[in-house]
Structures are given as structure tokens and as C-alpha cells.
Design a protein around this motif. Structure first.
Motif, PDB file in Angstrom:
ATOM      1  N   ARG A  29       0.857  -1.132  -0.175  1.00  0.00           N
ATOM      2  CA  ARG A  29       0.071  -0.072  -0.059  1.00  0.00           C
ATOM      3  C   ARG A  29       0.869   1.176  -0.098  1.00  0.00           C
ATOM      4  O   ARG A  29       0.483   2.306  -0.612  1.00  0.00           O
ATOM      5  N   LEU A  32       2.524   1.802  -3.581  1.00  0.00           N
ATOM      6  CA  LEU A  32       1.843   2.281  -4.569  1.00  0.00           C
ATOM      7  C   LEU A  32       1.221   3.684  -4.207  1.00  0.00           C
ATOM      8  O   LEU A  32       1.201   4.523  -5.159  1.00  0.00           O
ATOM      9  N   THR A  33       0.922   4.089  -3.097  1.00  0.00           N
ATOM     10  CA  THR A  33       0.329   5.303  -2.742  1.00  0.00           C
ATOM     11  C   THR A  33       1.538   6.271  -2.825  1.00  0.00           C
ATOM     12  O   THR A  33       1.130   7.401  -3.239  1.00  0.00           O
ATOM     13  N   LEU A  36       2.312   6.805  -6.674  1.00  0.00           N
ATOM     14  CA  LEU A  36       1.146   7.729  -7.211  1.00  0.00           C
ATOM     15  C   LEU A  36       1.316   8.934  -6.602  1.00  0.00           C
ATOM     16  O   LEU A  36       1.084   9.930  -7.652  1.00  0.00           O
ATOM     17  N   GLU A 129      -7.132  10.025  -2.017  1.00  0.00           N
ATOM     18  CA  GLU A 129      -6.317   9.938  -0.886  1.00  0.00           C
ATOM     19  C   GLU A 129      -7.025   9.522   0.332  1.00  0.00           C
ATOM     20  O   GLU A 129      -6.583   8.256   0.830  1.00  0.00           O
ATOM     21  N   VAL A 132      -8.346   5.555  -0.146  1.00  0.00           N
ATOM     22  CA  VAL A 132      -7.399   4.736  -0.057  1.00  0.00           C
ATOM     23  C   VAL A 132      -6.861   4.687   1.268  1.00  0.00           C
ATOM     24  O   VAL A 132      -6.827   3.454   1.856  1.00  0.00           O
ATOM     25  N   ARG A 153      -6.153  -2.214  -5.604  1.00  0.00           N
ATOM     26  CA  ARG A 153      -4.834  -2.416  -6.146  1.00  0.00           C
ATOM     27  C   ARG A 153      -4.487  -2.192  -7.768  1.00  0.00           C
ATOM     28  O   ARG A 153      -3.810  -1.442  -8.083  1.00  0.00           O
ATOM     29  N   LEU A 156      -4.738   1.690  -8.363  1.00  0.00           N
ATOM     30  CA  LEU A 156      -3.702   2.320  -7.963  1.00  0.00           C
ATOM     31  C   LEU A 156      -2.553   2.097  -8.962  1.00  0.00           C
ATOM     32  O   LEU A 156      -1.983   3.170  -9.625  1.00  0.00           O
TER      33      LEU A 156
END
Length: 183
Positions: A29, A32-33, A36, A129, A132, A153, A156
Motif C-alpha cells: 500500500r 503504490l500510494t 502515485l 487519497e 485509499v 490495487r 492504483l
């Protein structure tokens, strides 16, 4: 002799290096965040210190512009996070069936349009945001008319891909506008 700038150097700006602080061994997580978030910050950076130039088009007949990209990505964020994953009735802000290229065609040099475009993009990023952060896990899913069932998933990963593609466009547009280059 003046030092030449390499494309591999960081883009000029105070926050440029702050985009790349994700630990390479973080959990899924976080990776990926953070990746991004770095892509989103890159878009903002590529548009920084510009005024009316935000609407300069690529090469005719293309309608591609930096502001068009901002508007397009606001609609993309809205689609995947609000409509598909959160299940909200949230139509696109800048494009429609009647005007499928409204995100790019409507990117004009009116200060109100520029401000509204950035506000919409920031609102959609904030919603994404928050979504997520509140999601129980990356297997939260929604149904999309194009892809069928999709997980958070996948969304993202798709968003990183979408921003990376358009940040490549932004690189070229920015270099054409004022010669600024860099990561």
C-alpha cells in the motif's frame, strides 16, 4: 563553459527531490500510494511557474496542453475513485458523451477556467487519497463498464500508469514552452 543540464537531473523547483522519498522496501500500500503521489507531484511541478502558457497546445492538430492534462486527470481520478470504487453518481467534470474531448478542448486561457481546473483536480486527488487511506485493504473492489470488477490495487497501478504516460507528455510540453527539462 556553462554546465549543461541532463534530462536525468531533477526538474528545477524547491520540492522536486521530495517526490522521491519512498523507502524501496515499504509494504505494498505504501509503495503504490507513494509512487502515485510522486507522479501527481510531478504533474504539479511540470506545470509550476506557468500562467497562460498552461494552455499552449502541442503540435497541430493535437489539442494536448498542460491544462488539458490536469483536467483529464481530474476526470480520471473522479472516474476510478468516486464512480467505480466508491459507487458514487459522479459524472465527469470536463468531458461527456456529447463532448468526449471537453477536458482538452475546454482548456482555455481564462483565469477562472485555470483556477477551476486546478481546484477540481486537487479535490479529486484529496477524495482519492482519503478513500485509499480508509479502505480496509487493497482488495476493495468496484465494477467498471470497461474492465468489469477491479480492485483498489489495480486502480492504483492503473493510476500510476496513467500519470506516467501523461507526465511524459508534460515533459515535452514544458520543454517546448520554456526549455525546462528534468525528472
Amino acid at each position: 563553459m556553462a554546465k549543461s543540464t541532463r534530462r536525468g537531473d531533477l526538474f528545477p523547483g524547491a520540492d522536486s527531490a521530495a517526490r522521491f522519498t519512498t523507502p524501496a522496501t515499504a509494504d505494498e500500500r505504501r509503495l503504490l500510494t507513494d509512487v502515485l503521489a510522486a507522479q501527481r507531484a510531478t504533474l504539479e511541478l511540470k506545470c509550476s511557474r506557468l500562467g497562460p502558457e498552461l494552455v499552449l497546445r502541442a503540435v497541430e492538430p493535437s489539442t494536448l496542453s498542460l491544462l488539458g492534462i490536469v483536467r483529464h486527470l481530474a476526470d480520471v481520478e473522479r472516474r476510478w475513485f468516486r464512480r467505480v470504487l466508491a459507487g458514487q453518481d459522479a459524472p465527469a467534470l470536463f468531458s461527456s458523451v456529447a463532448e468526449p474531448d471537453g477536458d482538452f478542448d475546454g482548456a482555455v486561457s481564462d483565469p477562472a477556467v485555470v483556477a477551476a481546473s486546478w481546484e477540481a483536480w486537487r479535490d479529486e486527488v484529496a477524495f482519492a487519497e482519503a478513500f485509499v487511506n480508509e479502505a480496509a485493504d487493497l482488495d476493495v473492489h468496484g465494477c467498471d463498464s470497461w474492465r468489469g470488477t477491479v480492485s483498489l490495487r489495480w486502480v492504483l497501478i492503473h493510476m500510476v500508469e496513467e500519470y506516467a504516460r501523461h507526465n511524459g507528455h508534460a515533459d515535452l510540453l514544458r520543454e517546448r514552452i520554456d526549455g525546462e527539462i528534468g525528472l
